[in-house]
Design a protein around this motif. Structure first.
Motif, PDB file in Angstrom:
ATOM      1  N   ALA A 394       0.822  -1.204   0.000  1.00  0.00           N
ATOM      2  CA  ALA A 394       0.000   0.000   0.000  1.00  0.00           C
ATOM      3  C   ALA A 394       0.858   1.257   0.000  1.00  0.00           C
ATOM      4  N   LYS A 395       2.198   1.111   0.054  1.00  0.00           N
ATOM      5  CA  LYS A 395       3.104   2.254   0.091  1.00  0.00           C
ATOM      6  C   LYS A 395       4.178   2.090  -0.986  1.00  0.00           C
ATOM      7  N   ALA A 396       4.696   3.238  -1.431  1.00  0.00           N
ATOM      8  CA  ALA A 396       5.719   3.213  -2.476  1.00  0.00           C
ATOM      9  C   ALA A 396       6.975   2.487  -2.017  1.00  0.00           C
ATOM     10  N   GLU A 397       7.378   2.692  -0.750  1.00  0.00           N
ATOM     11  CA  GLU A 397       8.598   2.040  -0.278  1.00  0.00           C
ATOM     12  C   GLU A 397       8.459   0.521  -0.189  1.00  0.00           C
ATOM     13  N   GLN A 421      -3.687   3.821  -7.559  1.00  0.00           N
ATOM     14  CA  GLN A 421      -2.821   4.943  -7.916  1.00  0.00           C
ATOM     15  C   GLN A 421      -1.355   4.553  -7.763  1.00  0.00           C
ATOM     16  N   LEU A 422      -1.064   3.747  -6.743  1.00  0.00           N
ATOM     17  CA  LEU A 422       0.306   3.285  -6.516  1.00  0.00           C
ATOM     18  C   LEU A 422       0.788   2.423  -7.687  1.00  0.00           C
ATOM     19  N   ASP A 428       4.418   4.498 -14.265  1.00  0.00           N
ATOM     20  CA  ASP A 428       4.636   5.816 -14.856  1.00  0.00           C
ATOM     21  C   ASP A 428       5.862   6.514 -14.271  1.00  0.00           C
ATOM     22  N   LYS A 429       5.966   6.555 -12.945  1.00  0.00           N
ATOM     23  CA  LYS A 429       7.035   7.299 -12.286  1.00  0.00           C
ATOM     24  C   LYS A 429       8.242   6.432 -11.956  1.00  0.00           C
ATOM     25  N   ARG A 430       7.986   5.248 -11.434  1.00  0.00           N
ATOM     26  CA  ARG A 430       9.089   4.366 -11.062  1.00  0.00           C
ATOM     27  C   ARG A 430       9.737   3.708 -12.283  1.00  0.00           C
ATOM     28  N   GLY A 431       8.899   3.500 -13.363  1.00  0.00           N
ATOM     29  CA  GLY A 431       9.424   2.893 -14.579  1.00  0.00           C
ATOM     30  C   GLY A 431       9.393   1.381 -14.568  1.00  0.00           C
ATOM     31  N   GLN A 612      11.157   7.125  -3.311  1.00  0.00           N
ATOM     32  CA  GLN A 612       9.821   7.269  -3.882  1.00  0.00           C
ATOM     33  C   GLN A 612       9.895   7.629  -5.375  1.00  0.00           C
ATOM     34  N   PHE A 613      11.113   7.647  -5.908  1.00  0.00           N
ATOM     35  CA  PHE A 613      11.400   7.948  -7.304  1.00  0.00           C
ATOM     36  C   PHE A 613      10.974   9.354  -7.701  1.00  0.00           C
TER      37      PHE A 613
END
Length: 764
Positions: A394-397, A421-422, A428-431, A612-613
């Motif tokens: 549930a978290k980016a880390e 969204q994660l 999209d953001k982390r790749g 979090q990139f």
């Protein structure tokens, strides 16, 4: 080419001057009489002729009198036009007050022998036959030879055709800089146009145009060889995982060898990795061949891609090029989540478990009942026993340490809004890589078409449910799939296609709608009574990539084929490698060219992100280079003000050979990450390629700067035409137009046309 040369020749005969003079000049009338007086004269003559034609030729009916009137009016208008004395006002260089730079190509390609000696000898002959002397009588001539860079020479003796590279753009920049304080009126460039730097920079062209300096070019050499095959390019992924299969897209071009059979070979340190027979296409026709090979163990590798020489080939040095691949010694992690127990996961897991050399860690979360999850971490030893204890992250880390995610048969609303969204941010953001598979509760039957994750799908999902089917269906490889490394079950293209044609039927497949623009369909299913359905579709999304494998029944391939057959495992291993290979870390380094041909400049670009990139703007980034002789050097990279988290620098590779750069990024006492960049410098190879005359480049250079392209046979005209320039110290001159041959022919045509019409109509 002959047609354009003939057109230019005929234009000069008819209009007295070359077309370039008309482009440079301004049309004027030399008579002091006003133009309105000419207009009144034409109108008056037209009225008088109209009255005379109607009175004298009443016997003519219809439009015949009007035809006579139009011809006579045009004749009078032409005479009045000539009486007003038309001319061209042209800026010309003042004799002995301007400098003309003469640049002679001294690269190795100029030593190639064409029909009548070497190109170098032809260039010297053009200059020695009177051109250099004629220029010297009017201007101050600065003579240069050039290869990588220009050098002033007193005469043509130092020109030997031995320079290892041709850099026309850099040469023009240097000459402009050296002549900035001089009245430079024009540049004369003698070359075959075989530039090794990828063309002439637009900034260089603009600088020349701002100073209005015309560049006149004289081209040497054949525009294509009589009998030759050349490797134009080879595209290979710059990074790979150990023992993975890669695809090289090799581009060829040949002349005089249409239908000839040869072979493309890929080698690593002399060891043959792959070979493939090819049949050469027609003269100058671009040809691309896809070759799959196993890249082998970890470490930087220099791969040699070559075409076996053909009998009678004129130049065999352009049959091979090199490419660098960094085989990274890392184990990316994939998170597999399934909303129900399926046979598919069991066999995907086996594809990882039974092949420890795969180099991928697989962690899984399986929802065995409505409220119970089974988490398996035994194939992901780098994870701790408490990781994924709470189910899907549930978290980016928690999610971003993975390089890819596979989502099986699970409803979209199982994931919270924050988790959806994660997942989007993960791609999209982390790749990262994201794969959706089929199942009873997947895709449209799982409600994904109306969820935020619909954007991540490479297809436009059907709006309603009922898309999951149990019936069996054949699977077919698309042309794009035949080129993709994901679907390469055999390195040989023909055998690979044959294997897909005999692959067992598939069940448990799903309708996924039409592929989105930019998506690539690799496999289709052909259910009976239905149109072909996309089965495996991929797409780039943001910094990452997404895919849909619209089935949960590929495990049947393993059951229905021989127990030793590796089709299922190979396919899924390659699909998983596709998902993770290009997933960036927190620190990602790139360079535009991993192969430097006769060049020392190594631009380095590094993107730095936190856990979090998010881009990091206050990092300290350092590149540590190790050269081919073991020498080490360090370069501090600087942040780019217009790109958050991007750091750049340029280093000079002084010696030929292979280099490795370790990039380290940190912030205060925290290390953010590392990356490795591999590249290679080779000297003396650039001139072996593109040895034909690049007339297109020479013509474009002259056209865009106000100059003119000349062949050696018409270069003698340059001494006269070079005077027309707006650069340097100039004066305005006029050139009469009234005596142009085309005007005499026009007068003759008007009178002849009128006489022929009168004779035909009986009113002569």
């Amino acid at each position: 080419r002959r047609s354009s040369d003939l057109t230019a020749f005929m234009f000069e005969i008819l209009f007295k001057y070359p077309l370039s003079i008309f482009h440079k000049g301004t049309f004027v009338f030399l008579t002091p009489w006003p133009l309105w007086l000419m207009a009144i004269g034409i109108l008056a003559a037209a009225g008088l002729l109209f009255w005379q034609v109607r009175r004298s030729h009443g016997m003519l009916s219809g439009l015949r009198p009007m035809a006579i009137w139009v011809l006579e009016t045009c004749m009078v208008a032409l005479i009045l036009f000539l009486l007003w004395h038309p001319a061209l006002s042209v800026a010309t260089l003042r004799p002995q007050q301007n400098v003309v730079a003469v640049l002679v190509d001294d690269s190795r390609s100029m030593s190639i022998s064409d029909t009548s000696g070497t190109r170098e000898a032809a260039a010297k002959s053009v200059l020695d036959s009177g051109l250099l002397k004629a220029l010297g009588q009017k201007f101050q001539v600065r003579l240069y030879k050039f290869g990588k860079e220009p050098a002033r020479i007193p005469n043509l003796e130092p020109v030997t055709g031995a320079e290892p590279a041709t850099r026309i753009g850099d040469t023009l920049e240097r000459v402009l800089a050296e002549s900035s304080s001089l009245p430079l009126g024009a540049i004369v460039l003698l070359s075959d146009g075989a530039d090794n730097s990828g063309g002439i920079d637009l900034a260089t062209i603009e600088a020349i145009r701002r100073q209005r300096i015309p560049v006149h070019t004289i081209g040497f050499g054949k525009e294509h060889p009589d009998r030759d095959v050349e490797v134009i390019d080879a595209v290979i992924a710059p990074r790979a995982l150990p023992k993975s299969r890669l695809t090289a897209i090799v581009s060829l071009q040949s002349y005089g060898l249409s239908g000839t059979k040869t072979k493309i070979v890929i080698r690593d340190s002399g060891k043959v990795l792959a070979s493939q027979d090819v049949t050469l296409k027609g003269d100058g026709e671009p040809q691309s061949e896809s070759i799959a090979f196993n890249v082998g163990e970890a470490g930087p590798k220099t791969l040699d891609i070559s075409v076996q020489p053909v009998a009678g080939e004129q130049n065999t040095q352009n049959n091979a090029i090199s490419r660098v691949v960094n085989v990274e010694n890392r184990k990316p992690k994939i998170l597999y989540f399934d909303g129900e127990e399926q046979w598919e996961y069991k066999f995907i897991r086996r594809a990882v478990q039974d092949y420890p050399d795969l180099g991928i860690e697989l962690a899984s979360i399986d929802r065995v009942t409505e409220n119970k999850l089974l988490t398996q971490l035994d194939l992901a030893p780098s994870l701790g026993k408490n990781d994924l204890a709470d189910g899907f992250p549930a978290k980016a880390e928690e999610l971003f340490p993975f390089q890819a995610v596979i989502i099986g048969s699970s409803e979209a609303n199982y994931f919270t809004a924050d988790q959806q969204q994660l997942i989007r941010d993960f791609v999209d953001k982390r790749g990262g890589g994201l794969l959706f598979t089929g199942g009873r509760h997947a895709l449209s039957d799982g409600g994904y078409q109306s969820s935020p994750m619909a954007d991540l799908m490479p297809t436009k999902l059907p709006a309603s449910a009922g898309t999951f089917h149990r019936v069996q269906t054949p699977v077919e490889l698309t042309p794009q799939g035949a080129q993709s490394v994901i679907c390469r079950l055999d390195d040989d293209p023909a055998r690979n296609l044959a294997r897909w044609k005999t692959i067992p039927l598939l069940a448990d497949w799903e309708e996924v709608g039409e592929p989105k623009p930019g998506a690539t369909t690799l496999l289709v299913s052909r259910p009976q009574g239905k149109a072909p359905q996309p089965l495996l579709v991929t797409e780039n999304y943001g910094r990452g990539r997404t895919a849909v494998m619209a089935t949960s029944g590929s495990w049947r391939w393993k059951l229905w084929l021989d127990h030793a057959d590796k089709t299922h495992a190979t396919f899924w291993q390659q699909l998983m490698r596709y998902l993770v290979t290009d997933t960036p870390g927190q620190v990602t380094a790139t360079t535009p060219k991993q192969m430097l041909s006769d060049d020392t400049r190594v631009p380095v670009r590094v993107e730095v992100r936190d856990k979090q990139f998010n881009p990091v703007t206050n990092a300290k980034v350092q590149a540590r280079f190790t050269g081919p002789d073991g020498s080490m050097a360090t370069l501090e990279l600087t942040p780019q003000p217009l790109e958050e988290g991007v750091y750049t620098g340029e280093w000079s590779a002084e010696k030929a050979g292979s280099y490795v750069a370790e990039i380290i990024a940190g912030r205060e006492q925290e290390e953010l990450g590392r990356d490795v960049l591999a590249f290679r410098r080779e000297d003396g190879v650039a001139e072996n390629f593109h040895t034909s005359q690049n007339r297109e480049l020479l013509e474009k250079l002259s056209d865009q700067t106000g100059g003119r392209y000349y062949t050696p046979s018409d270069a003698s005209k340059l001494a006269t035409e070079i005077s027309y320039s707006e650069a340097g110290i100039t004066t305005r001159e006029t050139r009469d137009l009234w005596d142009m041959p085309v005007l005499f022919l026009l007068v003759l045509s008007l009178r002849a046309s009128e006489w022929l019409l009168r004779r035909r109509w009986g009113v002569v």
